[in-house]
Design an enzyme around this catalytic site. Structure first.
Site, PDB file in Angstrom:
ATOM      1  N   LEU A  44      -3.187   8.807   7.449  1.00 52.60           N
ATOM      2  CA  LEU A  44      -1.913   8.645   6.750  1.00 52.60           C
ATOM      3  C   LEU A  44      -1.781   7.175   6.380  1.00 52.60           C
ATOM      4  O   LEU A  44      -2.049   6.290   7.199  1.00 52.60           O
ATOM      5  CB  LEU A  44      -0.742   9.040   7.659  1.00 52.60           C
ATOM      6  CG  LEU A  44      -0.181  10.451   7.552  1.00 52.60           C
ATOM      7  CD1 LEU A  44       0.961  10.622   8.546  1.00 52.60           C
ATOM      8  CD2 LEU A  44       0.300  10.764   6.146  1.00 52.60           C
ATOM      9  N   ASP A  45      -1.364   6.894   5.142  1.00 54.92           N
ATOM     10  CA  ASP A  45      -1.156   5.511   4.711  1.00 54.92           C
ATOM     11  C   ASP A  45      -0.121   4.824   5.594  1.00 54.92           C
ATOM     12  O   ASP A  45       0.792   5.492   6.111  1.00 54.92           O
ATOM     13  CB  ASP A  45      -0.661   5.469   3.267  1.00 54.92           C
ATOM     14  CG  ASP A  45      -1.691   5.999   2.286  1.00 54.92           C
ATOM     15  OD1 ASP A  45      -2.891   5.927   2.591  1.00 54.92           O
ATOM     16  OD2 ASP A  45      -1.283   6.475   1.207  1.00 54.92           O
ATOM     17  N   PRO A  46      -0.224   3.509   5.757  1.00 56.40           N
ATOM     18  CA  PRO A  46       0.777   2.783   6.557  1.00 56.40           C
ATOM     19  C   PRO A  46       2.213   3.029   6.094  1.00 56.40           C
ATOM     20  O   PRO A  46       3.131   3.122   6.908  1.00 56.40           O
ATOM     21  CB  PRO A  46       0.377   1.315   6.362  1.00 56.40           C
ATOM     22  CG  PRO A  46      -1.103   1.371   6.145  1.00 56.40           C
ATOM     23  CD  PRO A  46      -1.324   2.620   5.335  1.00 56.40           C
ATOM     24  N   ALA A  48       3.357   5.724   4.814  1.00 56.09           N
ATOM     25  CA  ALA A  48       3.728   7.127   5.015  1.00 56.09           C
ATOM     26  C   ALA A  48       4.098   7.387   6.466  1.00 56.09           C
ATOM     27  O   ALA A  48       3.692   6.667   7.374  1.00 56.09           O
ATOM     28  CB  ALA A  48       2.576   8.032   4.605  1.00 56.09           C
ATOM     29  N   ARG A 187      -0.810   9.881  -3.503  1.00 58.11           N
ATOM     30  CA  ARG A 187      -0.623   8.748  -4.419  1.00 58.11           C
ATOM     31  C   ARG A 187      -1.260   9.029  -5.781  1.00 58.11           C
ATOM     32  O   ARG A 187      -0.714   8.682  -6.828  1.00 58.11           O
ATOM     33  CB  ARG A 187      -1.232   7.475  -3.806  1.00 58.11           C
ATOM     34  CG  ARG A 187      -0.388   6.869  -2.691  1.00 58.11           C
ATOM     35  CD  ARG A 187      -1.041   5.624  -2.146  1.00 58.11           C
ATOM     36  NE  ARG A 187      -2.238   5.915  -1.379  1.00 58.11           N
ATOM     37  CZ  ARG A 187      -3.292   5.096  -1.276  1.00 58.11           C
ATOM     38  NH1 ARG A 187      -3.306   3.953  -1.930  1.00 58.11           N
ATOM     39  NH2 ARG A 187      -4.330   5.428  -0.527  1.00 58.11           N
TER      40      ARG A 187
END
Length: 333
Positions: A44-46, A48, A187
């Protein structure tokens, strides 16, 4: 930290907070459990938040099986500007007026519904994908753009939740909910949606709501994980979704040694009844299964409260062969 020093083996769901990388969460869990072998089933992206499934100890061998599961997200698409990272944390690279039609809810709903299906998706430049052994995001930070290849992904469900903004304020956000295949970048979905509508866009808020059948209600915060530790474990056998075969203790040594099992070694066979967004803390009870084994079918083999192996059925030999073994067993929460 010595690998496997804790003797723990289980799966747990964490509700990852924003502004923390998945690797940071793993490191925090390593400190909590004094266990070096901890991995997650999908980054998971930072920026998110949401469901991050962790496999602790020998349960890390389940990663390839759990990584392949569908994932669900709730997110916003911000129109009018694009960024170098395709999210709100990046630098704005393009701005343009927002077409009037994008403010219409019926138009937005139709556009979102057309996301469903298979797509060739180009990953974000700032992603963890490797090209020639080099991470794309590291190259991008150094001013180098790698040649990323598009890959096929699938959107199984897509729903518009709301349209926020007004032409008078020159702001527009669509709130969307999707269920997608492994490897899908939200994204990129947001970026490509804007490109298709001739309006630059990026992801605003992003929250993962499920991984397979693990939903937000099955996850704990890092603070709660520190208090509950392994009592927060989910039922690994049910998370996998395979049928569940129960055996007696007298067969455990053969299983651990990787030996084949005869069909009569199975005491009971259960269907793995799953509920969307319900993991080990909210599973419906599995019912007994009478369907014959299919050739090459994978089955979760359990004894009492632990998962000891994933086994495959060999129809020609009428035998069950362990393909992934957990000598100490993975705790069933």
């Amino acid at each position: 930290m010595k690998r496997g020093a804790s003797g723990l083996s289980f799966v747990v769901g964490v509700d990852k907070p924003q502004n923390m990388s998945s690797h940071d969460v793993v490191n925090r869990a390593r400190r909590i459990f004094a266990e070096g072998r901890i991995g997650h089933t999908g980054t998971l992206d930072p920026q998110a938040s949401g469901v991050l499934v962790l496999c602790v100890g020998s349960a890390a061998r389940l990663n390839p099986y759990l990584q392949a599961q569908d994932k669900s997200y709730q997110f916003t698409v911000v129109f009018g500007s694009a960024t170098d990272t395709d999210d709100a944390a990046g630098i704005v690279t393009k701005m343009a007026p927002i077409p009037q039609e994008l403010y219409g809810e019926a138009f937005a709903r139709d556009c979102v519904s057309r996301l469903v299906g298979k797509h060739n998706q180009l990953p974000p430049v700032y992603s963890a994908i490797k090209v020639g052994g080099e991470r794309s995001y590291k190259a991008a930070r150094a001013g180098k753009v790698l040649d990323l290849a598009a890959r096929e992904i699938e959107v199984f469900e897509a729903h518009l939740l709301g349209v926020l903004g007004a032409p008078s304020r020159e702001s527009l956000t669509w709130e969307i909910q999707v269920r997608v295949s492994k490897g899908t970048y939200i994204r990129s979905l947001a970026r490509d949606l804007g490109e298709a509508l001739a309006c630059p866009s990026h992801v605003g808020n992003l929250r993962r709501t499920s991984v397979g059948v693990v939903g937000l209600k099955d996850c704990v915060s890092l603070e709660t994980l520190e208090q509950e530790k392994q009592t927060a474990a989910l039922d690994a056998a049910k998370l996998l979704g395979y049928r569940i075969a129960e055996v007696g203790k007298e067969h455990l040594k053969d299983i651990v040694d990787g030996k084949t099992l005869a069909l009569n070694a199975i005491r009971a066979l259960y269907a793995c009844t799953q509920e969307e967004g319900a993991g080990g803390r909210g599973f419906s009870k599995a019912g007994e299964s009478t369907k014959p084994f299919a050739d090459d079918e994978i089955v979760s083999l359990v004894c009492e409260d632990r998962l000891y192996a994933l086994i495959r059925y060999d129809e020609k030999r009428e035998q069950l062969k362990p393909s992934c073994v957990f000598p100490q067993g993975v705790l069933r929460g």
